[in-house]
Design a protein around this motif. Structure first.
Motif, mmCIF file in Angstrom:
data_model
loop_
_atom_site.group_PDB
_atom_site.id
_atom_site.type_symbol
_atom_site.label_atom_id
_atom_site.label_comp_id
_atom_site.label_asym_id
_atom_site.label_seq_id
_atom_site.Cartn_x
_atom_site.Cartn_y
_atom_site.Cartn_z
ATOM 1 N N VAL A 263 76.551 79.457 -25.177
ATOM 2 C CA VAL A 263 76.843 80.379 -26.277
ATOM 3 C C VAL A 263 77.503 79.660 -27.443
ATOM 4 C CG1 VAL A 263 78.076 82.475 -26.934
ATOM 5 C CG2 VAL A 263 77.053 82.297 -24.658
ATOM 6 N N LEU A 264 78.623 79.032 -27.182
ATOM 7 C CA LEU A 264 79.389 78.450 -28.287
ATOM 8 C C LEU A 264 78.671 77.262 -28.919
ATOM 9 C CD1 LEU A 264 82.976 78.584 -26.783
ATOM 10 C CD2 LEU A 264 81.881 80.201 -28.340
ATOM 11 N N THR A 265 78.040 76.398 -28.107
ATOM 12 C CA THR A 265 77.347 75.236 -28.678
ATOM 13 C C THR A 265 76.171 75.646 -29.557
ATOM 14 O OG1 THR A 265 78.052 73.884 -26.817
ATOM 15 C CG2 THR A 265 76.193 73.085 -28.094
ATOM 16 N N PRO A 266 75.242 76.542 -29.119
ATOM 17 C CA PRO A 266 74.165 76.966 -30.056
ATOM 18 C C PRO A 266 74.702 77.666 -31.304
ATOM 19 C CG PRO A 266 73.566 77.486 -27.797
ATOM 20 C CD PRO A 266 74.986 77.064 -27.763
ATOM 21 N N VAL A 267 75.729 78.516 -31.134
ATOM 22 C CA VAL A 267 76.286 79.190 -32.320
ATOM 23 C C VAL A 267 76.883 78.171 -33.279
ATOM 24 C CG1 VAL A 267 78.093 80.780 -33.076
ATOM 25 C CG2 VAL A 267 76.650 81.374 -31.133
ATOM 26 N N GLY A 268 77.582 77.165 -32.744
ATOM 27 C CA GLY A 268 78.138 76.125 -33.606
ATOM 28 C C GLY A 268 77.055 75.335 -34.326
ATOM 29 N N HIS A 269 75.992 74.973 -33.589
ATOM 30 C CA HIS A 269 74.892 74.258 -34.237
ATOM 31 C C HIS A 269 74.238 75.105 -35.322
ATOM 32 C CE1 HIS A 269 74.313 71.492 -30.484
ATOM 33 N NE2 HIS A 269 75.456 71.268 -31.143
ATOM 34 N N LEU A 270 74.070 76.407 -35.026
ATOM 35 C CA LEU A 270 73.481 77.304 -36.028
ATOM 36 C C LEU A 270 74.364 77.401 -37.270
ATOM 37 C CD1 LEU A 270 71.261 79.329 -36.774
ATOM 38 C CD2 LEU A 270 72.580 81.102 -35.614
ATOM 39 N N LEU A 271 75.666 77.553 -37.076
ATOM 40 C CA LEU A 271 76.568 77.609 -38.231
ATOM 41 C C LEU A 271 76.562 76.289 -38.997
ATOM 42 C CD1 LEU A 271 79.647 79.465 -36.691
ATOM 43 C CD2 LEU A 271 78.009 80.371 -38.325
ATOM 44 N N ARG A 272 76.507 75.172 -38.260
ATOM 45 C CA ARG A 272 76.484 73.879 -38.947
ATOM 46 C C ARG A 272 75.217 73.699 -39.771
ATOM 47 N NH1 ARG A 272 75.728 69.052 -35.013
ATOM 48 N NH2 ARG A 272 73.657 70.041 -35.042
ATOM 49 N N ASP A 273 74.033 74.074 -39.171
ATOM 50 C CA ASP A 273 72.768 73.843 -39.872
ATOM 51 C C ASP A 273 72.499 74.881 -40.951
ATOM 52 O OD1 ASP A 273 72.399 71.702 -38.202
ATOM 53 O OD2 ASP A 273 71.212 72.838 -36.731
ATOM 54 N N ALA A 274 72.917 76.139 -40.710
ATOM 55 C CA ALA A 274 72.554 77.203 -41.654
ATOM 56 C C ALA A 274 73.602 77.443 -42.729
ATOM 57 C CB ALA A 274 72.310 78.521 -40.897
ATOM 58 N N VAL A 275 74.879 77.132 -42.455
ATOM 59 C CA VAL A 275 75.934 77.486 -43.410
ATOM 60 C C VAL A 275 76.669 76.255 -43.914
ATOM 61 C CG1 VAL A 275 78.058 78.816 -43.712
ATOM 62 C CG2 VAL A 275 76.207 79.744 -42.309
ATOM 63 N N LEU A 276 77.195 75.457 -43.000
ATOM 64 C CA LEU A 276 78.099 74.380 -43.425
ATOM 65 C C LEU A 276 77.369 73.295 -44.193
ATOM 66 C CD1 LEU A 276 80.326 74.086 -40.235
ATOM 67 C CD2 LEU A 276 80.794 75.320 -42.354
ATOM 68 N N ARG A 277 76.205 72.861 -43.706
ATOM 69 C CA ARG A 277 75.488 71.798 -44.398
ATOM 70 C C ARG A 277 75.009 72.219 -45.785
ATOM 71 N NH1 ARG A 277 71.852 68.746 -39.723
ATOM 72 N NH2 ARG A 277 73.638 67.695 -38.694
ATOM 73 N N PRO A 278 74.386 73.448 -45.946
ATOM 74 C CA PRO A 278 74.024 73.861 -47.316
ATOM 75 C C PRO A 278 75.236 73.995 -48.235
ATOM 76 C CG PRO A 278 72.777 75.138 -45.723
ATOM 77 C CD PRO A 278 73.767 74.372 -44.955
ATOM 78 N N VAL A 279 76.350 74.535 -47.713
ATOM 79 C CA VAL A 279 77.548 74.661 -48.544
ATOM 80 C C VAL A 279 78.062 73.282 -48.951
ATOM 81 C CG1 VAL A 279 79.956 75.398 -48.530
ATOM 82 C CG2 VAL A 279 78.188 76.912 -47.650
ATOM 83 N N ALA A 280 78.064 72.342 -48.005
ATOM 84 C CA ALA A 280 78.518 70.995 -48.345
ATOM 85 C C ALA A 280 77.585 70.333 -49.353
ATOM 86 C CB ALA A 280 78.598 70.166 -47.059
ATOM 87 N N GLU A 281 76.261 70.515 -49.184
ATOM 88 C CA GLU A 281 75.324 69.929 -50.145
ATOM 89 C C GLU A 281 75.491 70.526 -51.526
ATOM 90 O OE1 GLU A 281 72.577 67.257 -51.349
ATOM 91 O OE2 GLU A 281 73.472 67.431 -49.353
ATOM 92 N N ALA A 282 75.681 71.871 -51.582
ATOM 93 C CA ALA A 282 75.907 72.519 -52.875
ATOM 94 C C ALA A 282 77.196 72.026 -53.522
ATOM 95 C CB ALA A 282 75.951 74.041 -52.694
ATOM 96 N N ALA A 283 78.264 71.845 -52.685
ATOM 97 C CA ALA A 283 79.516 71.349 -53.245
ATOM 98 C C ALA A 283 79.353 69.939 -53.780
ATOM 99 C CB ALA A 283 80.603 71.395 -52.166
ATOM 100 N N ARG A 284 78.612 69.079 -53.018
ATOM 101 C CA ARG A 284 78.388 67.722 -53.521
ATOM 102 C C ARG A 284 77.572 67.731 -54.812
ATOM 103 N NH1 ARG A 284 77.975 66.586 -47.893
ATOM 104 N NH2 ARG A 284 75.718 66.900 -47.940
ATOM 105 N N SER A 285 76.538 68.603 -54.912
ATOM 106 C CA SER A 285 75.734 68.697 -56.147
ATOM 107 C C SER A 285 76.584 69.164 -57.321
ATOM 108 C CB SER A 285 74.564 69.655 -55.921
ATOM 109 O OG SER A 285 73.725 69.193 -54.874
ATOM 110 N N ALA A 286 77.444 70.169 -57.059
ATOM 111 C CA ALA A 286 78.318 70.655 -58.129
ATOM 112 C C ALA A 286 79.284 69.569 -58.577
ATOM 113 C CB ALA A 286 79.084 71.890 -57.640
ATOM 114 N N GLY A 287 79.802 68.816 -57.612
ATOM 115 C CA GLY A 287 80.704 67.717 -57.978
ATOM 116 C C GLY A 287 80.003 66.668 -58.825
ATOM 117 N N ARG A 288 78.760 66.304 -58.412
ATOM 118 C CA ARG A 288 78.022 65.335 -59.224
ATOM 119 C C ARG A 288 77.771 65.848 -60.632
ATOM 120 N NH1 ARG A 288 75.185 64.533 -54.282
ATOM 121 N NH2 ARG A 288 73.565 65.975 -54.968
ATOM 122 N N ALA A 289 77.400 67.156 -60.735
ATOM 123 C CA ALA A 289 77.157 67.731 -62.066
ATOM 124 C C ALA A 289 78.417 67.719 -62.920
ATOM 125 C CB ALA A 289 76.624 69.168 -61.923
ATOM 126 N N VAL A 290 79.559 68.075 -62.321
ATOM 127 C CA VAL A 290 80.815 68.078 -63.076
ATOM 128 C C VAL A 290 81.169 66.667 -63.532
ATOM 129 C CG1 VAL A 290 83.300 68.491 -62.858
ATOM 130 C CG2 VAL A 290 81.683 70.181 -62.004
#
Length: 337
Positions: A263-290
């Motif tokens: 339960v916890l490992t698939p949910v963690g992987h799902l949160l990492r792939d679906a939420v954390l990685r896109p948020v981190a990529e968006a934050a890095r893109s915003a930082g580069r733009a700034v």
């Protein structure tokens, strides 16, 4: 199988009915009595190991370090940096103020005076020895004439005959007393043998020895039963411990492991792939733009400052104006000049 082998090995040959009648009840009672004690002992051993590993060892190490810091290290520093230099200084002072003057005084004053005194005493001793030798010879002659010769005559002609007579009388009296004492001793020996030894021997042979043998058999069987019960209780205690460990494992550990793995490992992987990685990529893109916007703004400010300086002061002849820095526009791959 192990218990049966041990019982077969320990069983002596030629056992009687008393041993067979005593062994089984004693072993049953010993097992009933020893089993709770053995289980309590195993539980205390396990608890003691846990307390030792989790509490006593860390506390002991902390107390050891604290004891060293409070008691050992200050005294070591005091010894090394205060007492040793002070002792060396005191040793140097004693050597300079006491030892060296004492050696000089002994070598150049006391030794010559002592040699002179010894020479004088030797001369006086020679004179005194000559006088003493003459006096000794005179006294020896007087003692020989006045004491030794009369004493030898008295011992030879008076004391020796009297001593022989007294010795002969003493031997006779000793023989008479020996005969009397031997007769009395023989009578007392037979009286004591008849009244004490023979009854005590009968009691020992017909009462104490059989009772002792029975007690020895009972004691041996009790001891063997206690050992057998202790081993059986150990097997039972280990079986109970394994059952409790298995129960704890299948009740808490395995469900928790399954929940973590399924339960916890698939949910963690799902949160990492679906939420954390896109948020981190968006934050890095915003930082580069700034960062790119700030770099463009700094370049524009430097260019405007250079234009104002040229307009007011004129451009220097030796220094050529630097070309404008390339500006990266967000969202493009190339560079615009």
């Amino acid at each position: 199988m192990d218990l049966e082998k041990q019982r077969d090995v320990r069983a002596p040959e030629g056992e009687g009915c008393l041993v067979a009648a005593v062994r089984l009840p004693v072993r049953i009672v010993a097992l009933v009595v020893v089993l709770p004690v053995r289980m309590l002992w195993d539980a205390l051993v396990v608890a003691g190991r846990v307390v030792n590993d989790t509490v006593l060892r860390p506390v002991g190490r902390a107390l050891l370090w604290l004891g060293r810091a409070v008691f050992v290290w200050p005294f070591v520093a005091l010894w090394r940096y205060l007492l040793v230099p002070l002792g060396q200084a005191l040793a140097w002072l004693v050597n300079v103020l006491v030892v060296v003057p004492s050696v000089w005084l002994y070598r150049y004053v006391l030794a010559p005076v002592g040699r002179g005194v010894v020479w004088v005493l030797r001369a006086v001793g020679v004179v005194v020895a000559a006088v003493g030798l003459g006096v000794y010879r005179g006294l020896a002659w007087l003692v020989n004439v006045l004491v030794v010769v009369p004493s030898v005559w008295l011992y030879t002609w008076v004391l020796t005959p009297v001593g022989h007579a007294v010795l002969w009388c003493g031997r006779g009296v000793a023989w008479a007393v020996g005969v009397l004492v031997g007769g009395v001793g023989t009578v007392l020996y037979w009286v004591a043998r008849v009244l004490l030894v023979l009854p005590a021997l009968a009691v020992w042979r017909w009462v104490l020895v059989p009772v002792g043998r029975v007690c020895a058999v009972v004691g041996r069987e009790v001891w063997d039963a206690l050992g057998h019960a202790w081993r059986v209780a150990g097997h039972v205690s280990r079986a109970v411990g394994r059952f409790l460990v298995s129960l704890l494992r299948w009740t808490f550990v395995e469900p928790a492991r399954w929940v973590y793995r399924s339960v916890l490992t698939p949910v963690g992987h799902l949160l990492r792939d679906a939420v954390l990685r896109p948020v981190a990529e968006a934050a890095r893109s915003a930082g580069r733009a700034v960062r790119q916007v700030l770099a463009s703004a700094r370049a524009s400010v430097r260019q405007a400052r250079a234009d104002v300086r040229r307009a007011l002061l004129g451009a220097p002849k030796e220094i050529r104006p630097a070309p404008p820095a390339p500006v990266r526009v967000p969202g493009t791959q190339g560079m615009r000049k």
